[in-house]
Design an enzyme around this catalytic site. Structure first.
Site, PDB file in Angstrom:
ATOM      1  N   ASP A 153      -5.397 -30.576  29.175  1.00 42.59           N
ATOM      2  CA  ASP A 153      -4.755 -31.815  29.597  1.00 42.59           C
ATOM      3  C   ASP A 153      -5.620 -32.540  30.629  1.00 42.59           C
ATOM      4  O   ASP A 153      -6.844 -32.507  30.531  1.00 42.59           O
ATOM      5  CB  ASP A 153      -3.371 -31.473  30.169  1.00 42.59           C
ATOM      6  N   HIS A 212      -0.482 -35.738  34.604  1.00 42.71           N
ATOM      7  CA  HIS A 212       0.189 -35.267  33.391  1.00 42.71           C
ATOM      8  C   HIS A 212       0.085 -33.751  33.218  1.00 42.71           C
ATOM      9  O   HIS A 212       1.076 -33.067  32.914  1.00 42.71           O
ATOM     10  CB  HIS A 212      -0.450 -35.997  32.203  1.00 42.71           C
ATOM     11  N   SER A 401       5.245 -34.817  25.054  1.00 39.95           N
ATOM     12  CA  SER A 401       4.408 -34.069  25.993  1.00 39.95           C
ATOM     13  C   SER A 401       5.238 -33.114  26.832  1.00 39.95           C
ATOM     14  O   SER A 401       4.748 -32.087  27.297  1.00 39.95           O
ATOM     15  CB  SER A 401       3.676 -35.022  26.944  1.00 39.95           C
TER      16      SER A 401
END
Length: 460
Positions: A153, A212, A401
Site C-alpha cells: 500500500d 491509506h 479498501s
C-alpha cells in the site's frame, strides 16, 4: 500503467469514547476453602465408591477436613480442600497417588468481555449482529499469533496503536518523484504522505495525504486490550508494510515485485524478506484485464503458500474489468454497508469471492438538510497531516479498501490456528462459511458476508 489506490477517504470522525471491560483470565477459587477435581483410574475403589473417595479426601487434607462434595458427570470427584490446608500440597498428594489419573483446580472463569480499546464501541463492523463480521467469537480460538500480513500500500506512518505490531518491510517505489521521499527503492517503508497538487498526476485534481496503508493495517492488527484506540481483527499477528503507492499511485512493475518479495520470493537488488507473509492485502487496483505481470506474481506467491486478498474496486461496476481483483488465485472482496447491503460504490460480479464490511458514509439529503454518517464508516488508525505526517488519530473511511483487510485479518486468524492451510483451502473455507447478506446485492457479491467465528470454527 499506474494502479490507483481503491478506497474513498472520509475525513469526518466522532469523538465519543466507549470503554469496555477487558477479558479476564481464569483464576483458581479463593476464600476459606477451595475445590479441586480428582479423576481416579479405572479399577480404583474411589473411582466408583463415594465413601472411598470421601475417605481419600480426608486423608490427603491436613486435619482430615477435606471432603467429597459430589460426583461430576464425567465420574470425577469434586473435593473441597478445607481451610488450613495447602491446595498445592493436597494436589501434590493426589498426583503422587497411582490410583489418581489427574487432579486439577476447579477454576472460576469470567464471561468473555469486549476489548477495552476506547473506540471499540464504534467498530460495528466487528460485532454488530446485522452486518458485522462476528469477530469476537473467533478470538477465544485464535488471535493470529505467529502470522505476518503484508500490507502492500502507501507504507506506514507511525502510530502508537500499531507500533508493536509492525515488522520490517520495504519501499518498492522505483520512481523517486512519485515516492516523495527523495529516493527510489529502499528498506524504509515509511509513508511521507501521498498528497499532490493540481495536475501533478496527469489530469487528476489535487488531493491530501490519505495514510491509506496505515488505515488498512489498523483494521488487520491494531493492538487490542491496550486501553486505547481500536481493536484489530488479528491483533496477535504482525503487519509488514510494503510501500508501492506514492502521490500518483503505483506502477504494476513495482507492485508485482512487492507481491513476490512479501511472499518470500527473490527480487533482484532487494535483500531477502526475513519474515515472509502468509497473507497479502492488496487494497489497490486499476481498470484493466488481469495483466500477465500481476498473474505471474500472484501465482508465485500462492505457490509459496501465501493467500492474496484483493479489494474489488469502487466503481459500482463488474469486477471483471478491474485488476488485480480479476486475476485468478486471489480472494476478491466486495464491500457491504452497515445495513448489510452491497455498498453503493462496490464492484460486483461473478469473480467476487466474498463480501466484507466496507462502510458507507455518503451525504444524505432530506427535509432537514444534508447530513453525513461517519459512524457508518470503518474506523481505524490514521494521521491528521494533510500533506506530511502530523499527530496520530483515528478516522472512518469507506471502500473496498476497507473490506479487504477484514478478510486478510480473518485469514491470519485461520492460518494461526492451522499453519498448514493452503491458499486454496483458505479460499474454500472462507466461501463455505459465509452467511447471506442481510440486505440486498445486485450483480453478485460472492457467497455472502464473511463470518469470522463460523469460519475459524471450521478450521479443524
Amino acid at each position: 500503467m499506474l494502479a490507483a489506490a481503491v478506497g474513498a477517504a472520509v475525513s469526518m470522525g466522532v469523538s465519543v469514547a466507549v470503554v469496555a471491560a477487558p477479558t479476564a483470565a481464569a483464576q483458581p477459587q479463593s476464600g476459606p476453602s477451595a475445590r479441586i477435581i480428582v479423576g481416579y483410574r479405572a479399577g480404583a475403589a474411589a473411582a466408583v465408591s463415594d465413601t472411598a473417595a470421601a475417605q481419600d479426601a480426608g486423608r490427603k487434607s491436613s486435619r482430615a477436613q477435606g471432603k467429597l462434595l459430589r460426583r461430576l458427570s464425567t465420574g470425577a470427584a469434586l473435593v473441597e480442600v478445607a481451610d488450613g490446608s495447602s491446595v498445592a500440597s493436597v494436589m501434590a498428594a493426589y498426583r503422587s497417588d497411582p490410583a489418581v489419573a489427574y487432579v486439577e483446580p476447579d477454576l472460576v472463569v469470567q464471561p468473555l468481555a469486549a476489548p477495552n480499546d476506547t473506540e471499540y464501541g464504534k467498530q460495528w463492523d466487528l460485532y454488530e449482529p446485522t452486518a458485522g463480521m462476528n469477530v469476537p467469537g473467533a478470538w477465544d480460538q485464535t488471535t493470529g499469533t505467529g502470522v505476518t500480513v503484508a500490507v502492500i500500500d502507501t507504507g506506514y506512518v507511525a502510530h502508537s496503536d500499531l507500533a508493536g505490531q509492525v515488522v520490517a518491510g520495504y519501499d518498492f517505489i522505483s520512481d523517486a518523484s512519485n515516492a516523495k521521499d527523495g529516493n527510489g527503492r529502499d528498506a524504509d517503508p515509511s509513508d511521507p504522505g501521498d498528497s499532490a497538487g493540481y495536475f501533478e498526476c496527469f489530469l487528476q485534481p489535487s488531493h491530501s495525504s490519505s495514510w491509506h496503508g496505515t488505515h488498512v493495517a489498523g483494521t488487520i492488527a491494531a493492538a487490542t486490550n491496550n486501553g486505547k484506540g481500536v481493536a484489530g481483527i488479528a491483533f496477535g499477528a504482525k503487519v509488514q508494510p510494503v510501500r508501492v503507492l506514492g502521490r500518483c499511485g503505483g506502477a504494476t512493475s513495482d507492485i508485482a515485485d512487492a507481491i513476490t518479495w512479501a511472499s518470500g520470493g527473490t527480487v533482484s537488488g532487494v535483500p531477502a524478506n526475513r519474515t515472509p507473509a502468509k497473507v497479502i492485502n492488496l487494497s489497490l487496483g486499476g481498470q484493466s484485464s488481469c495483466l500477465a505481470t500481476y498473474q505471474n506474481a500472484i501465482n508465485g506467491a500462492v505457490s509459496r503458500g501465501t493467500t492474496v486478498v484483493v479489494a474489488a474496486g469502487n466503481s459500482n461496476a463488474d469486477v471483471s474489468g478491474f485488476t488485480p481483483a480479476n486475476c485468478n488465485n486471489v480472494v476478491a472482496v466486495a464491500a457491504s454497508n452497515r445495513a448489510g447491503n452491497r455498498a453503493f460504490y462496490s464492484n460486483f460480479g461473478a469473480k467476487i469471492d466474498v463480501t466484507a464490511p466496507g462502510g458507507e458514509t455518503r451525504r444524505e439529503t432530506d427535509a432537514s438538510g444534508t447530513t453525513t454518517t461517519p459512524e457508518n464508516g470503518i474506523l481505524s488508525t490514521l494521521n491528521s497531516g494533510a500533506t506530511t505526517p502530523a499527530a496520530e488519530t483515528y478516522k472512518p473511511y469507506m471502500g473496498t479498501s476497507m473490506a479487504a483487510p477484514h478478510v486478510a485479518g480473518l485469514v491470519a486468524l485461520m492460518v494461526a490456528k492451522k499453519p498448514a492451510l493452503t491458499p486454496a483451502t483458505v479460499e474454500s473455507l472462507l466461501k463455505a462459511n459465509t452467511r447471506p447478506l442481510p440486505g440486498t446485492c445486485t450483480g453478485g457479491c460472492g457467497t455472502g458476508l464473511v463470518d469470522a467465528t463460523k469460519t475459524v470454527q471450521a478450521v479443524s
